[in-house]
Write a protein that holds these residues in place. Structure first.
Motif, PDB file in Angstrom:
ATOM      1  N   ASP A   1     -31.573   8.126 -58.393  1.00 38.24           N
ATOM      2  CA  ASP A   1     -31.690   6.791 -58.984  1.00 38.24           C
ATOM      3  C   ASP A   1     -32.414   5.810 -58.064  1.00 38.24           C
ATOM      4  O   ASP A   1     -33.007   4.855 -58.541  1.00 38.24           O
ATOM      5  CB  ASP A   1     -30.304   6.216 -59.314  1.00 38.24           C
ATOM      6  CG  ASP A   1     -29.578   7.023 -60.365  1.00 38.24           C
ATOM      7  OD1 ASP A   1     -30.244   7.712 -61.163  1.00 38.24           O
ATOM      8  OD2 ASP A   1     -28.331   6.963 -60.378  1.00 38.24           O
ATOM      9  N   TRP A   2     -32.329   6.032 -56.760  1.00 30.69           N
ATOM     10  CA  TRP A   2     -32.940   5.042 -55.866  1.00 30.69           C
ATOM     11  C   TRP A   2     -33.967   5.607 -54.893  1.00 30.69           C
ATOM     12  O   TRP A   2     -34.810   4.859 -54.395  1.00 30.69           O
ATOM     13  CB  TRP A   2     -31.863   4.227 -55.134  1.00 30.69           C
ATOM     14  CG  TRP A   2     -31.014   4.964 -54.149  1.00 30.69           C
ATOM     15  CD1 TRP A   2     -29.841   5.599 -54.385  1.00 30.69           C
ATOM     16  CD2 TRP A   2     -31.268   5.117 -52.755  1.00 30.69           C
ATOM     17  NE1 TRP A   2     -29.364   6.152 -53.233  1.00 30.69           N
ATOM     18  CE2 TRP A   2     -30.216   5.857 -52.208  1.00 30.69           C
ATOM     19  CE3 TRP A   2     -32.293   4.687 -51.901  1.00 30.69           C
ATOM     20  CZ2 TRP A   2     -30.149   6.187 -50.862  1.00 30.69           C
ATOM     21  CZ3 TRP A   2     -32.225   5.014 -50.558  1.00 30.69           C
ATOM     22  CH2 TRP A   2     -31.154   5.754 -50.061  1.00 30.69           C
ATOM     23  N   VAL A   3     -33.962   6.888 -54.588  1.00 29.85           N
ATOM     24  CA  VAL A   3     -34.942   7.453 -53.655  1.00 29.85           C
ATOM     25  C   VAL A   3     -36.206   7.824 -54.434  1.00 29.85           C
ATOM     26  O   VAL A   3     -36.184   8.754 -55.243  1.00 29.85           O
ATOM     27  CB  VAL A   3     -34.381   8.681 -52.916  1.00 29.85           C
ATOM     28  CG1 VAL A   3     -35.453   9.293 -52.016  1.00 29.85           C
ATOM     29  CG2 VAL A   3     -33.159   8.294 -52.091  1.00 29.85           C
ATOM     30  N   VAL A   4     -37.271   7.084 -54.203  1.00 24.04           N
ATOM     31  CA  VAL A   4     -38.527   7.323 -54.902  1.00 24.04           C
ATOM     32  C   VAL A   4     -39.035   8.722 -54.558  1.00 24.04           C
ATOM     33  O   VAL A   4     -39.120   9.092 -53.396  1.00 24.04           O
ATOM     34  CB  VAL A   4     -39.575   6.255 -54.534  1.00 24.04           C
ATOM     35  CG1 VAL A   4     -40.928   6.589 -55.144  1.00 24.04           C
ATOM     36  CG2 VAL A   4     -39.110   4.873 -54.967  1.00 24.04           C
ATOM     37  N   GLY A   5     -39.353   9.498 -55.588  1.00 27.28           N
ATOM     38  CA  GLY A   5     -39.856  10.854 -55.393  1.00 27.28           C
ATOM     39  C   GLY A   5     -38.812  11.920 -55.664  1.00 27.28           C
ATOM     40  O   GLY A   5     -39.153  13.065 -55.934  1.00 27.28           O
ATOM     41  N   THR A   6     -37.529  11.557 -55.580  1.00 24.45           N
ATOM     42  CA  THR A   6     -36.455  12.498 -55.921  1.00 24.45           C
ATOM     43  C   THR A   6     -36.220  12.372 -57.413  1.00 24.45           C
ATOM     44  O   THR A   6     -35.881  11.300 -57.905  1.00 24.45           O
ATOM     45  CB  THR A   6     -35.169  12.174 -55.131  1.00 24.45           C
ATOM     46  OG1 THR A   6     -35.453  12.257 -53.749  1.00 24.45           O
ATOM     47  CG2 THR A   6     -34.061  13.140 -55.478  1.00 24.45           C
ATOM     48  N   VAL A   7     -36.415  13.474 -58.124  1.00 20.85           N
ATOM     49  CA  VAL A   7     -36.361  13.391 -59.582  1.00 20.85           C
ATOM     50  C   VAL A   7     -35.089  13.958 -60.200  1.00 20.85           C
ATOM     51  O   VAL A   7     -34.784  13.654 -61.347  1.00 20.85           O
ATOM     52  CB  VAL A   7     -37.604  14.059 -60.215  1.00 20.85           C
ATOM     53  CG1 VAL A   7     -38.859  13.289 -59.859  1.00 20.85           C
ATOM     54  CG2 VAL A   7     -37.729  15.509 -59.823  1.00 20.85           C
TER      55      VAL A   7
ATOM     56  N   LYS B   1     -24.831  18.874 -47.410  1.00 22.50           N
ATOM     57  CA  LYS B   1     -26.163  18.948 -48.010  1.00 22.50           C
ATOM     58  C   LYS B   1     -26.178  18.349 -49.416  1.00 22.50           C
ATOM     59  O   LYS B   1     -25.198  18.425 -50.150  1.00 22.50           O
ATOM     60  CB  LYS B   1     -26.632  20.401 -48.099  1.00 22.50           C
ATOM     61  CG  LYS B   1     -26.958  21.020 -46.762  1.00 22.50           C
ATOM     62  CD  LYS B   1     -27.563  22.405 -46.949  1.00 22.50           C
ATOM     63  CE  LYS B   1     -27.852  23.081 -45.638  1.00 22.50           C
ATOM     64  NZ  LYS B   1     -28.981  22.521 -44.931  1.00 22.50           N
ATOM     65  N   LEU B   2     -27.335  17.799 -49.721  1.00 23.58           N
ATOM     66  CA  LEU B   2     -27.651  17.270 -51.039  1.00 23.58           C
ATOM     67  C   LEU B   2     -28.832  18.103 -51.522  1.00 23.58           C
ATOM     68  O   LEU B   2     -29.844  18.207 -50.837  1.00 23.58           O
ATOM     69  CB  LEU B   2     -28.061  15.804 -50.886  1.00 23.58           C
ATOM     70  CG  LEU B   2     -28.604  15.090 -52.089  1.00 23.58           C
ATOM     71  CD1 LEU B   2     -27.460  14.296 -52.717  1.00 23.58           C
ATOM     72  CD2 LEU B   2     -29.688  14.122 -51.679  1.00 23.58           C
ATOM     73  N   HIS B   3     -28.688  18.754 -52.675  1.00 22.12           N
ATOM     74  CA  HIS B   3     -29.727  19.640 -53.196  1.00 22.12           C
ATOM     75  C   HIS B   3     -30.446  18.910 -54.326  1.00 22.12           C
ATOM     76  O   HIS B   3     -29.800  18.424 -55.260  1.00 22.12           O
ATOM     77  CB  HIS B   3     -29.097  20.943 -53.692  1.00 22.12           C
ATOM     78  CG  HIS B   3     -28.256  21.593 -52.643  1.00 22.12           C
ATOM     79  ND1 HIS B   3     -28.768  22.407 -51.671  1.00 22.12           N
ATOM     80  CD2 HIS B   3     -26.915  21.509 -52.394  1.00 22.12           C
ATOM     81  CE1 HIS B   3     -27.796  22.820 -50.872  1.00 22.12           C
ATOM     82  NE2 HIS B   3     -26.659  22.280 -51.286  1.00 22.12           N
ATOM     83  N   HIS B   4     -31.759  18.819 -54.225  1.00 23.41           N
ATOM     84  CA  HIS B   4     -32.508  18.005 -55.173  1.00 23.41           C
ATOM     85  C   HIS B   4     -33.848  18.628 -55.520  1.00 23.41           C
ATOM     86  O   HIS B   4     -34.265  19.619 -54.932  1.00 23.41           O
ATOM     87  CB  HIS B   4     -32.734  16.603 -54.597  1.00 23.41           C
ATOM     88  CG  HIS B   4     -33.357  16.599 -53.235  1.00 23.41           C
ATOM     89  ND1 HIS B   4     -34.721  16.692 -53.030  1.00 23.41           N
ATOM     90  CD2 HIS B   4     -32.804  16.528 -52.004  1.00 23.41           C
ATOM     91  CE1 HIS B   4     -34.973  16.661 -51.741  1.00 23.41           C
ATOM     92  NE2 HIS B   4     -33.822  16.576 -51.089  1.00 23.41           N
ATOM     93  N   LYS B   5     -34.494  18.013 -56.502  1.00 26.63           N
ATOM     94  CA  LYS B   5     -35.876  18.335 -56.833  1.00 26.63           C
ATOM     95  C   LYS B   5     -36.706  17.100 -56.526  1.00 26.63           C
ATOM     96  O   LYS B   5     -36.267  15.974 -56.778  1.00 26.63           O
ATOM     97  CB  LYS B   5     -36.024  18.693 -58.314  1.00 26.63           C
ATOM     98  CG  LYS B   5     -35.592  20.086 -58.664  1.00 26.63           C
ATOM     99  CD  LYS B   5     -35.947  20.379 -60.101  1.00 26.63           C
ATOM    100  CE  LYS B   5     -35.796  21.847 -60.397  1.00 26.63           C
ATOM    101  NZ  LYS B   5     -36.199  22.145 -61.782  1.00 26.63           N
ATOM    102  N   ALA B   6     -37.902  17.337 -56.000  1.00 26.89           N
ATOM    103  CA  ALA B   6     -38.801  16.241 -55.664  1.00 26.89           C
ATOM    104  C   ALA B   6     -40.154  16.493 -56.306  1.00 26.89           C
ATOM    105  O   ALA B   6     -40.588  17.633 -56.435  1.00 26.89           O
ATOM    106  CB  ALA B   6     -38.941  16.119 -54.152  1.00 26.89           C
ATOM    107  N   GLY B   7     -40.798  15.411 -56.700  1.00 25.67           N
ATOM    108  CA  GLY B   7     -42.131  15.508 -57.277  1.00 25.67           C
ATOM    109  C   GLY B   7     -42.104  15.636 -58.780  1.00 25.67           C
ATOM    110  O   GLY B   7     -41.071  15.925 -59.377  1.00 25.67           O
ATOM    111  N   PRO B   8     -43.257  15.412 -59.399  1.00 26.42           N
ATOM    112  CA  PRO B   8     -43.332  15.428 -60.860  1.00 26.42           C
ATOM    113  C   PRO B   8     -43.295  16.840 -61.437  1.00 26.42           C
ATOM    114  O   PRO B   8     -43.762  17.783 -60.813  1.00 26.42           O
ATOM    115  CB  PRO B   8     -44.687  14.768 -61.138  1.00 26.42           C
ATOM    116  CG  PRO B   8     -45.504  15.080 -59.922  1.00 26.42           C
ATOM    117  CD  PRO B   8     -44.525  15.080 -58.774  1.00 26.42           C
ATOM    118  N   TRP B   9     -42.724  16.968 -62.633  1.00 23.33           N
ATOM    119  CA  TRP B   9     -42.753  18.219 -63.353  1.00 23.33           C
ATOM    120  C   TRP B   9     -44.188  18.473 -63.764  1.00 23.33           C
ATOM    121  O   TRP B   9     -44.895  17.529 -64.095  1.00 23.33           O
ATOM    122  CB  TRP B   9     -41.839  18.119 -64.577  1.00 23.33           C
ATOM    123  CG  TRP B   9     -41.763  19.409 -65.323  1.00 23.33           C
ATOM    124  CD1 TRP B   9     -40.885  20.412 -65.095  1.00 23.33           C
ATOM    125  CD2 TRP B   9     -42.596  19.834 -66.393  1.00 23.33           C
ATOM    126  NE1 TRP B   9     -41.119  21.445 -65.953  1.00 23.33           N
ATOM    127  CE2 TRP B   9     -42.180  21.124 -66.772  1.00 23.33           C
ATOM    128  CE3 TRP B   9     -43.662  19.277 -67.063  1.00 23.33           C
ATOM    129  CZ2 TRP B   9     -42.777  21.835 -67.790  1.00 23.33           C
ATOM    130  CZ3 TRP B   9     -44.266  19.989 -68.078  1.00 23.33           C
ATOM    131  CH2 TRP B   9     -43.824  21.253 -68.432  1.00 23.33           C
TER     132      TRP B   9
END
Length: 148
Positions: free
Chosen positions: A27-33, A48-56
């Protein structure tokens, strides 16, 4: 290295509550989708925090790890950005008059191409990204403050 500051109209504990909720990062980290999972011990060191970054469709699965945490005051994470590298991101919360918080975000690339290719354009993009991230963090913390 990029350092950005913002005064948030909420006390440090309220701002830290947003940082301590790993599910809010997209919601707040730009680039984390998308947040895929958050360790139950977040934000304790090693969690750990597991995430996806960048556009689909080119978004990458990545994770970030807490390096240090002082509840209500500071959170430092190692943010995974592969194949671009990794960065250390430190968030420091300082109380200011009127129940507000000065948030200082310092991001330093530690490894990978982003560390080796250091240009003014990269610095400008990173600075603008982090300014927007702190604006979003402020909006969330302020919204949380106004809830009963």
């Amino acid at each position: 290295m990029a350092i950005v500051q913002r005064i948030v109209p909420a006390p440090p504990d309220q701002v830290f509550a947003v940082l301590a909720d790993g599910w809010t990062y997209s919601d707040w980290v730009v680039g984390t989708v998308h947040i895929r999972d958050v360790d139950a011990s977040w934000p304790q060191p090693g969690a750990k925090l597991h995430h996806k970054a960048g556009p689909w469709p080119v978004s990458l699965k990545e994770s970030s790890t807490v390096l240090s945490c002082v509840p209500g005051r500071e959170l430092t994470i190692l943010a995974g950005l592969w194949p671009l590298g990794e960065a250390t991101v430190q968030m420091v919360l300082d109380p200011v008059d009127g129940g507000r918080t000065r948030v200082t975000m310092e991001e330093t690339f530690r490894a990978g191409p982003l560390r080796w290719i250091h240009t003014k354009l990269n610095d400008l993009v990173l600075h603008r990204r982090n300014v927007e991230s702190l604006r979003r963090l402020s909006d969330i913390a302020t919204r949380e403050k106004s809830r009963p």
